[in-house]
Design a protein around this motif. Structure first.
Motif, PDB file in Angstrom:
ATOM      1  N   HIS A  22       0.836  -1.204   0.000  1.00 54.19           N
ATOM      2  CA  HIS A  22       0.000   0.000   0.000  1.00 54.19           C
ATOM      3  C   HIS A  22       0.868   1.250   0.000  1.00 54.19           C
ATOM      4  O   HIS A  22       0.648   2.183  -0.785  1.00 54.19           O
ATOM      5  N   ASN A  23       1.876   1.280   0.856  1.00 52.33           N
ATOM      6  CA  ASN A  23       2.756   2.440   0.931  1.00 52.33           C
ATOM      7  C   ASN A  23       3.533   2.637  -0.367  1.00 52.33           C
ATOM      8  O   ASN A  23       3.737   3.771  -0.808  1.00 52.33           O
ATOM      9  N   ALA A  24       3.954   1.552  -0.993  1.00 52.80           N
ATOM     10  CA  ALA A  24       4.695   1.651  -2.257  1.00 52.80           C
ATOM     11  C   ALA A  24       3.831   2.261  -3.354  1.00 52.80           C
ATOM     12  O   ALA A  24       4.312   3.073  -4.148  1.00 52.80           O
ATOM     13  N   ILE A  25       2.558   1.897  -3.383  1.00 51.12           N
ATOM     14  CA  ILE A  25       1.652   2.401  -4.422  1.00 51.12           C
ATOM     15  C   ILE A  25       1.263   3.850  -4.156  1.00 51.12           C
ATOM     16  O   ILE A  25       1.253   4.681  -5.062  1.00 51.12           O
ATOM     17  N   THR A  26       0.909   4.131  -2.916  1.00 49.20           N
ATOM     18  CA  THR A  26       0.338   5.437  -2.592  1.00 49.20           C
ATOM     19  C   THR A  26       1.361   6.475  -2.154  1.00 49.20           C
ATOM     20  O   THR A  26       1.036   7.661  -2.090  1.00 49.20           O
ATOM     21  N   GLY A  27       2.568   6.032  -1.830  1.00 51.33           N
ATOM     22  CA  GLY A  27       3.551   6.949  -1.265  1.00 51.33           C
ATOM     23  C   GLY A  27       3.242   7.274   0.179  1.00 51.33           C
ATOM     24  O   GLY A  27       3.817   8.194   0.753  1.00 51.33           O
TER      25      GLY A  27
END
Length: 94
Positions: A22-27
């Protein structure tokens, strides 16, 4: 001896994978499942077994973020392969 397990062999790490993807996709900077959109964790858990590589897990999370309103949805192998083939980013960029 200190041992780390991040691939789910010794412990179930799918929750950590979900937060990281999730963090990788959304920053974003989420640190727990409570910070993820409703329905996302269930959907990711249900379909996680499809993803075998980090780039594929990234693409699975892209799909999951688009379908959080369908937490019970289960991808067939054919549907999953189509999602991977239709990725906008190359495997290296993911």
């Amino acid at each position: 001896m200190l041992m780390f397990d991040f691939d789910g062999v010794l412990i179930d790490s799918v929750d950590e994978v979900a937060v990281s993807a999730h963090n990788a996709i959304t920053g974003g900077r989420a640190t727990s499942l409570d910070e993820l959109p409703g329905g996302l964790t269930e959907l990711f858990r249900r379909n996680r077994y499809h993803g075998q590589t980090a780039p594929d897990i990234y693409q699975l999370m892209v799909w999951c973020l688009d379908h959080t309103d369908q937490p019970d949805r289960h991808l067939s192998a054919e549907q999953y392969e189509r999602i991977i083939k239709e990725a906008k980013l190359s495997s290296e960029d993911r």
